[in-house]
Write an enzyme that holds these catalytic residues in place. Structure first.
Site, short mmCIF file in Angstrom:
data_model
loop_
_atom_site.label_atom_id
_atom_site.label_comp_id
_atom_site.label_asym_id
_atom_site.label_seq_id
_atom_site.Cartn_x
_atom_site.Cartn_y
_atom_site.Cartn_z
N ARG A 158 0.88 -1.30 -0.09
CA ARG A 158 0.18 -0.04 -0.05
C ARG A 158 1.09 1.33 0.17
O ARG A 158 1.03 1.87 -1.01
CB ARG A 158 -1.01 0.00 1.35
CG ARG A 158 -2.03 1.01 1.17
CD ARG A 158 -1.72 2.39 1.38
NE ARG A 158 -1.13 2.51 2.80
CZ ARG A 158 -0.58 3.66 3.05
NH1 ARG A 158 -0.38 4.89 2.26
NH2 ARG A 158 0.02 3.72 4.29
N ASP A 159 1.50 1.69 1.10
CA ASP A 159 2.19 2.81 1.20
C ASP A 159 3.57 2.75 0.13
O ASP A 159 3.79 3.78 -0.47
CB ASP A 159 2.89 2.82 2.64
CG ASP A 159 3.13 4.25 3.03
OD1 ASP A 159 3.30 5.42 2.01
OD2 ASP A 159 3.38 4.54 4.23
N HIS B 41 5.74 4.43 12.46
CA HIS B 41 5.83 4.15 10.94
C HIS B 41 6.49 5.23 10.30
O HIS B 41 6.22 6.70 10.52
CB HIS B 41 4.10 4.62 10.76
CG HIS B 41 4.05 4.74 9.14
ND1 HIS B 41 3.22 3.89 8.39
CD2 HIS B 41 4.23 5.55 8.40
CE1 HIS B 41 3.09 4.18 7.25
NE2 HIS B 41 3.79 5.21 7.05
N HIS C 270 9.16 7.00 7.82
CA HIS C 270 9.88 7.09 6.41
C HIS C 270 11.11 7.39 6.64
O HIS C 270 11.81 7.84 7.58
CB HIS C 270 8.94 8.19 5.76
CG HIS C 270 7.50 7.53 5.07
ND1 HIS C 270 7.31 7.16 3.89
CD2 HIS C 270 6.58 7.51 5.58
CE1 HIS C 270 5.91 6.88 3.90
NE2 HIS C 270 5.53 6.85 4.88
N CYS D 267 4.78 9.33 -0.28
CA CYS D 267 3.38 9.83 0.05
C CYS D 267 2.79 10.80 -1.10
O CYS D 267 3.94 11.94 -1.31
CB CYS D 267 3.02 10.22 1.43
SG CYS D 267 1.28 10.87 1.35
N ASN E 1 8.94 4.19 3.32
CA ASN E 1 9.08 3.77 4.67
C ASN E 1 10.52 3.14 4.75
O ASN E 1 11.13 2.66 3.89
CB ASN E 1 8.15 2.73 4.85
CG ASN E 1 6.72 3.24 5.09
OD1 ASN E 1 5.95 3.32 4.13
ND2 ASN E 1 6.24 3.68 6.19
P1 HMG Z 1 -13.43 14.25 -1.00
O1 HMG Z 1 -13.32 14.84 -2.32
O2 HMG Z 1 -13.61 15.46 0.00
O3 HMG Z 1 -14.54 13.27 -1.20
O4 HMG Z 1 -12.23 13.28 -0.81
P2 HMG Z 1 -16.18 13.33 -1.22
O5 HMG Z 1 -16.90 12.50 -0.15
O6 HMG Z 1 -16.67 15.03 -1.55
O7 HMG Z 1 -16.23 12.65 -2.53
C1 HMG Z 1 -15.88 13.36 -3.93
C2 HMG Z 1 -15.37 12.09 -4.69
O8 HMG Z 1 -14.70 10.96 -4.23
C3 HMG Z 1 -16.79 11.32 -5.30
O9 HMG Z 1 -16.75 10.63 -6.72
C4 HMG Z 1 -16.74 10.08 -4.24
O10 HMG Z 1 -17.69 8.87 -4.92
C5 HMG Z 1 -15.39 9.86 -4.05
P3 HMG Z 1 -17.22 11.49 -7.72
O11 HMG Z 1 -18.70 11.85 -7.49
O12 HMG Z 1 -16.59 12.77 -7.74
O13 HMG Z 1 -16.99 10.65 -8.70
N1 HMG Z 1 -14.99 9.02 -2.87
C6 HMG Z 1 -14.37 7.71 -2.84
N2 HMG Z 1 -14.08 6.73 -4.04
C7 HMG Z 1 -13.68 5.92 -3.74
N3 HMG Z 1 -13.35 5.40 -2.20
C8 HMG Z 1 -13.66 6.24 -1.16
C9 HMG Z 1 -14.10 7.63 -1.63
N4 HMG Z 1 -14.38 8.79 -0.97
C10 HMG Z 1 -15.09 9.54 -1.76
N5 HMG Z 1 -13.26 5.82 -0.05
C11 HMG Z 1 -11.06 11.46 0.41
C12 HMG Z 1 -12.00 12.74 0.36
C13 HMG Z 1 -10.56 11.07 1.83
C14 HMG Z 1 -11.84 10.40 -0.38
C15 HMG Z 1 -9.89 11.79 -0.56
O14 HMG Z 1 -9.52 13.05 -0.15
C16 HMG Z 1 -8.84 11.03 -1.01
O15 HMG Z 1 -9.19 9.78 -1.43
N6 HMG Z 1 -7.68 11.13 -0.49
C17 HMG Z 1 -6.66 10.11 -0.43
C18 HMG Z 1 -5.75 10.32 0.72
C19 HMG Z 1 -4.81 9.03 0.63
O16 HMG Z 1 -4.92 8.05 0.08
N7 HMG Z 1 -3.69 9.51 0.78
C20 HMG Z 1 -2.29 8.47 0.88
C21 HMG Z 1 -2.60 7.40 1.89
S1 HMG Z 1 -2.26 8.30 3.80
C22 HMG Z 1 -0.57 7.95 3.73
O17 HMG Z 1 0.08 7.54 2.87
C23 HMG Z 1 0.12 8.06 5.03
C24 HMG Z 1 0.35 7.08 6.03
O18 HMG Z 1 1.21 6.03 5.36
C25 HMG Z 1 0.95 7.39 7.23
C26 HMG Z 1 2.28 8.50 6.80
O19 HMG Z 1 3.17 8.07 6.53
O20 HMG Z 1 2.04 9.55 7.35
C27 HMG Z 1 -0.92 6.21 6.30
MG MG Z 2 3.35 6.43 5.24
#
Ligand code: HMG
Ligand code: MG
Length: 306
Positions: free
Chosen positions: A15-16, A207, A209, A240, A249
């Site tokens: 995933r990450d 966690h 990086h 990210c 990571n």
């Molecule tokens: P949004 O635009 O505010 O959401 O996004 P919304 O509810 O207004 O929906 C907008 C559109 O997104 C709609 O589609 C929804 O259906 C769709 P449209 O009508 O425009 O076609 N949608 C989704 N589709 C699939 N799955 C869902 C979903 N939710 C809404 N769950 C949202 C909010 C959170 C969804 C968006 O901002 C997003 O997907 N962000 C991605 C965040 C992400 O994945 N970041 C990377 C992972 S985190 C990370 O790596 C950190 C970590 O490793 C720890 C670290 O190292 O810090 C964990």
């Molecule tokens: Mg991460």
């Protein structure tokens, strides 16, 4: 405090590690990656992410990946679930653990999940309730706990505040994430100690990086605090999409070498992980980010030629 005798590794490479790859990686490759890692003894795999495919296109195959992997009994397969839409998809995909992911800075919360910290907690509360109703595990992740690319400094008390809010939602585990790899051992210890003041130490995870090459030192510092759960990514894959310049990571192979060298048990076969890392690095056209894997590969090549 003596170091823990056993550590749980959460492998986040599928995933990450892969979420930031520009080239589309097929579901078949992701499935094989998960299967190889679980066969190597990894007890917990972050296999999927049910987020918007517009935001993170590489994770759009998560449903196929979850359907295609061979479930190894006892292995926990986790999935990122930022909202109920993500939860419903992860539930249908039979994820064992739902991961709600917030941030310790407002700026990063907005960039990563498009809402404030308070709004994220409201969304997560619904996911948490549903997760518990289905008897599944819930993990909370806190990004930028050791520094934020937009805000800069993040205080240990800001970390503890989000830990408290995630704890109130019933998280079984909470990750202290150094998203951009800026932490050093002193800062890491301060964040963990602040977190452990409001949440059980045994359920905290690191966690880290490795952007600034501090992740192993931070793990050692965390071991000294007593933390016994660490996230790592095979071959150090990753970055990210909402933290420019951040690298992957810490490499799983390097963490295993450190832990096994200290006599700490993980139940994971280092050689099998290293071979998996070499395989996925070749497929993604990069040199492995693991110093240990590169050293082991050189040793193997040397032995084969002599
Ligand atoms: P949004 O635009 O505010 O959401 O996004 P919304 O509810 O207004 O929906 C907008 C559109 O997104 C709609 O589609 C929804 O259906 C769709 P449209 O009508 O425009 O076609 N949608 C989704 N589709 C699939 N799955 C869902 C979903 N939710 C809404 N769950 C949202 C909010 C959170 C969804 C968006 O901002 C997003 O997907 N962000 C991605 C965040 C992400 O994945 N970041 C990377 C992972 S985190 C990370 O790596 C950190 C970590 O490793 C720890 C670290 O190292 O810090 C964990
Ligand atoms: Mg991460």
């Amino acid at each position: 405090m003596s170091l823990p005798s056993q550590v749980k590794i959460v492998e986040v490479g599928p995933r990450d590690g892969l979420q930031n790859e520009k080239e589309v990686i097929s579901a078949a490759v992701k499935i094989e990656l998960c299967n190889r890692l679980s066969a190597a003894g990894v007890p917990n795999l972050e296999a999927a992410s049910f987020v918007s495919p517009k935001w993170v296109p590489q994770m759009a195959t998560s449903k196929e990946v979850m359907a295609g992997i061979t479930r190894r009994p006892g292995t926990i397969y986790s999935a990122l679930t930022p909202n109920m839409q993500g939860f419903d998809a992860a539930l249908a995909a039979q994820a064992d653990e739902m991961v709600i992911f917030g941030a310790a800075s407002e700026a990063f919360s907005q960039r990563n999940i498009n809402c404030s910290i308070a709004e994220s907690i409201t969304r997560f509360a619904e996911v948490a309730r549903a997760t518990k109703q289905h008897g599944l595990r819930l993990r909370g992740s806190i990004s930028v706990a050791l520094g934020c690319p937009y805000q800069g400094e993040v205080s240990p008390s800001a970390v503890a505040d989000v830990v408290r809010r995630l704890a109130d939602l019933g998280c079984d585990e909470i990750d202290i994430a150094d998203t951009i790899g800026v932490g050093t051992p002193g800062r890491t210890k301060a964040a963990l100690e602040a977190a452990a003041a409001v949440y059980p130490l045994a359920q905290l995870s690191g966690h880290y990086h490795d952007t600034y090459g501090q992740a192993l030192a931070n793990i050692y510092a965390s071991l000294e605090v007593g933390v016994a759960i660490y996230h790592s990514s095979v071959a150090g894959l990753g970055g990210c999409p909402y933290a420019k310049g951040a690298t992957g990571n810490v490499a799983t192979e390097d963490v295993l070498y450190l832990l096994h060298g200290l006599g700490i048990k993980t139940g994971i076969d280092l050689d099998a992980v290293a071979l998996t890392g070499d395989w996925i690095s070749a497929l993604t056209h990069r040199k492995s980010g693991s110093r240990v894997a590169n050293a082991l590969a050189a040793k193997r090549a040397d032995q084969a030629s002599s």
